[in-house]
Motif scaffolding. Structure first.
Motif, PDB file in Angstrom:
ATOM      1  N   GLY A  76       1.064  -1.176  -0.096  1.00 41.64           N
ATOM      2  CA  GLY A  76       0.126   0.206  -0.562  1.00 41.64           C
ATOM      3  C   GLY A  76       0.952   1.383  -0.105  1.00 41.64           C
ATOM      4  N   VAL A  77       1.992   1.209   0.950  1.00 41.73           N
ATOM      5  CA  VAL A  77       3.148   2.916   0.638  1.00 41.73           C
ATOM      6  C   VAL A  77       3.656   2.461  -0.646  1.00 41.73           C
ATOM      7  CG1 VAL A  77       4.802   3.738   1.957  1.00 41.73           C
ATOM      8  CG2 VAL A  77       3.260   2.454   3.244  1.00 41.73           C
ATOM      9  N   LEU A  78       4.038   1.998  -1.619  1.00 41.56           N
ATOM     10  CA  LEU A  78       4.387   1.555  -2.265  1.00 41.56           C
ATOM     11  C   LEU A  78       3.622   2.141  -3.023  1.00 41.56           C
ATOM     12  CD1 LEU A  78       6.442  -1.535  -3.106  1.00 41.56           C
ATOM     13  CD2 LEU A  78       7.347   0.239  -2.220  1.00 41.56           C
ATOM     14  N   ASN A  79       2.349   1.719  -3.283  1.00 38.82           N
ATOM     15  CA  ASN A  79       1.325   2.412  -4.405  1.00 38.82           C
ATOM     16  C   ASN A  79       0.641   3.468  -4.531  1.00 38.82           C
ATOM     17  OD1 ASN A  79      -0.508   1.289  -6.797  1.00 38.82           O
ATOM     18  ND2 ASN A  79      -2.063   1.809  -5.272  1.00 38.82           N
ATOM     19  N   ARG A  80       0.837   3.905  -2.929  1.00 41.91           N
ATOM     20  CA  ARG A  80       0.861   5.483  -3.051  1.00 41.91           C
ATOM     21  C   ARG A  80       1.598   5.817  -3.333  1.00 41.91           C
ATOM     22  NH1 ARG A  80      -2.934   9.478  -0.983  1.00 41.91           N
ATOM     23  NH2 ARG A  80      -1.586  11.215   0.008  1.00 41.91           N
ATOM     24  N   LEU A  81       2.771   5.586  -2.405  1.00 37.81           N
ATOM     25  CA  LEU A  81       4.383   6.755  -3.492  1.00 37.81           C
ATOM     26  C   LEU A  81       4.652   6.566  -4.994  1.00 37.81           C
ATOM     27  CD1 LEU A  81       6.466   6.447  -0.356  1.00 37.81           C
ATOM     28  CD2 LEU A  81       5.663   7.461  -1.224  1.00 37.81           C
ATOM     29  N   ALA A  82       3.666   5.633  -5.903  1.00 34.92           N
ATOM     30  CA  ALA A  82       4.280   5.675  -7.071  1.00 34.92           C
ATOM     31  C   ALA A  82       2.542   6.661  -7.903  1.00 34.92           C
ATOM     32  CB  ALA A  82       4.474   4.008  -7.178  1.00 34.92           C
ATOM     33  N   ARG A  83       1.606   6.255  -7.893  1.00 32.36           N
ATOM     34  CA  ARG A  83       1.201   6.514  -7.704  1.00 32.36           C
ATOM     35  C   ARG A  83       0.713   8.272  -7.858  1.00 32.36           C
ATOM     36  NH1 ARG A  83      -3.801   7.481  -5.269  1.00 32.36           N
ATOM     37  NH2 ARG A  83      -4.270   6.824  -3.715  1.00 32.36           N
ATOM     38  N   LEU A  84       0.809   9.054  -7.297  1.00 33.44           N
ATOM     39  CA  LEU A  84       1.372  10.087  -6.618  1.00 33.44           C
ATOM     40  C   LEU A  84       2.740  10.334  -6.871  1.00 33.44           C
ATOM     41  CD1 LEU A  84      -1.130  10.456  -3.276  1.00 33.44           C
ATOM     42  CD2 LEU A  84      -1.636  10.461  -6.386  1.00 33.44           C
ATOM     43  N   ASP A  85       3.487   9.826  -7.046  1.00 33.63           N
ATOM     44  CA  ASP A  85       4.826  10.209  -8.076  1.00 33.63           C
ATOM     45  C   ASP A  85       5.335  11.074  -6.027  1.00 33.63           C
ATOM     46  OD1 ASP A  85       7.515  10.170  -8.408  1.00 33.63           O
ATOM     47  OD2 ASP A  85       6.996  12.401  -9.621  1.00 33.63           O
ATOM     48  N   ALA A  86       4.650  10.620  -4.880  1.00 35.14           N
ATOM     49  CA  ALA A  86       4.983  11.568  -3.433  1.00 35.14           C
ATOM     50  C   ALA A  86       6.144  11.171  -2.809  1.00 35.14           C
ATOM     51  CB  ALA A  86       3.814  11.172  -2.953  1.00 35.14           C
ATOM     52  N   ARG A  87       6.820  12.256  -1.988  1.00 37.28           N
ATOM     53  CA  ARG A  87       7.002  12.242  -0.947  1.00 37.28           C
ATOM     54  C   ARG A  87       6.768  12.249  -0.349  1.00 37.28           C
ATOM     55  NH1 ARG A  87       9.081  15.347  -5.201  1.00 37.28           N
ATOM     56  NH2 ARG A  87      10.851  14.800  -6.450  1.00 37.28           N
ATOM     57  N   GLU A  88       5.596  11.757   0.972  1.00 33.26           N
ATOM     58  CA  GLU A  88       5.363  12.035   2.432  1.00 33.26           C
ATOM     59  C   GLU A  88       6.253  11.362   3.164  1.00 33.26           C
ATOM     60  OE1 GLU A  88       0.842  11.665   0.525  1.00 33.26           O
ATOM     61  OE2 GLU A  88       1.801  10.024   0.769  1.00 33.26           O
ATOM     62  N   THR A  89       6.070  12.583   4.810  1.00 34.87           N
ATOM     63  CA  THR A  89       6.952  11.902   5.864  1.00 34.87           C
ATOM     64  C   THR A  89       5.950  10.514   6.192  1.00 34.87           C
ATOM     65  OG1 THR A  89       5.454  13.026   7.229  1.00 34.87           O
ATOM     66  CG2 THR A  89       7.521  14.502   5.904  1.00 34.87           C
ATOM     67  N   ILE A  90       6.564  10.660   7.821  1.00 35.55           N
ATOM     68  CA  ILE A  90       5.637   8.818   7.524  1.00 35.55           C
ATOM     69  C   ILE A  90       4.406   9.472   8.910  1.00 35.55           C
ATOM     70  CG2 ILE A  90       6.685   7.054   9.376  1.00 35.55           C
ATOM     71  CD1 ILE A  90       9.057   6.952   8.499  1.00 35.55           C
ATOM     72  N   SER A  91       4.654  10.450   8.881  1.00 36.40           N
ATOM     73  CA  SER A  91       3.168  11.007   9.712  1.00 36.40           C
ATOM     74  C   SER A  91       2.638  11.152   9.435  1.00 36.40           C
ATOM     75  CB  SER A  91       3.964  12.414  10.582  1.00 36.40           C
ATOM     76  OG  SER A  91       2.334  12.604  11.147  1.00 36.40           O
ATOM     77  N   GLU A  92       2.720  11.683   7.699  1.00 41.05           N
ATOM     78  CA  GLU A  92       1.397  11.435   6.624  1.00 41.05           C
ATOM     79  C   GLU A  92       1.331  10.999   6.108  1.00 41.05           C
ATOM     80  OE1 GLU A  92       2.886  16.198   4.852  1.00 41.05           O
ATOM     81  OE2 GLU A  92       3.772  14.598   4.142  1.00 41.05           O
ATOM     82  N   LEU A  93       2.315   9.852   6.115  1.00 43.40           N
ATOM     83  CA  LEU A  93       1.165   8.644   5.801  1.00 43.40           C
ATOM     84  C   LEU A  93       0.231   7.289   6.783  1.00 43.40           C
ATOM     85  CD1 LEU A  93       4.559   7.198   4.353  1.00 43.40           C
ATOM     86  CD2 LEU A  93       2.474   7.110   2.791  1.00 43.40           C
TER      87      LEU A  93
END
Length: 154
Positions: free
Chosen positions: A49-66
């Motif tokens: 789920g984390v991989l998919n979130r980061l990939a589909r949004l081309d995201a950089r998110e903090t652990i807190s945001e995740l």
């Protein structure tokens, strides 16, 4: 449509929206079981789920945001990210807005793994499409996105 599948998702008097939500829940359970069988050894659904979130949004998110996005505690998300770091599927880097904070990004290996997992679902989708030639995935996706957006707005 004469070959309409009759849903057992509720009573005839139940609102169609309720029956749709029950159908979605049943599909989610069946899809989860199928999906779990496709994950690589040692990979959990939470990690994917984390991989998919980061990939589909081309995201950089903090652990807190995740943690907020996935509805888990920060220590739980820290553990999930650590396992992904150990597998070299993500990396952390300093936040541009606050150097004290770390953001999580996919590595090339994480992107490749996500791609392999999603590609492994293609035969299942082709089988479903062959059985139900009137199924319109794009229209279904549009409708489901509206439902999700309504729930997210609450």
């Amino acid at each position: 449509m004469s070959d309409r599948i009759v849903s057992d998702a509720g009573l005839p008097s139940d609102h169609a929206a309720f029956k749709a939500m029950v159908e979605i829940e049943m599909i989610a359970k069946l899809a989860t079981r199928t999906f779990d069988g496709l994950l690589h050894s040692g990979m959990t659904r939470a990690q994917f789920g984390v991989l998919n979130r980061l990939a589909r949004l081309d995201a950089r998110e903090t652990i807190s945001e995740l943690a907020d996005i996935f509805g888990v505690s920060q220590p739980t998300m820290s553990s999930t990210v650590k396992k992904l770091l150990d597998k070299r599927l993500v990396r952390t880097e300093g936040s541009a807005s606050d150097g004290r904070r770390k953001v999580v990004r996919l590595t090339e290996a994480g992107t490749d793994l996500r791609g392999r997992v999603t590609q492994s679902l293609e035969p299942l989708f082709a089988e479903v499409e062959a059985q139900h030639d009137l199924l319109d995935w794009d229209a279904l996706l549009d409708q489901l996105a509206l439902v999700r957006a309504a729930f997210e707005a609450r």
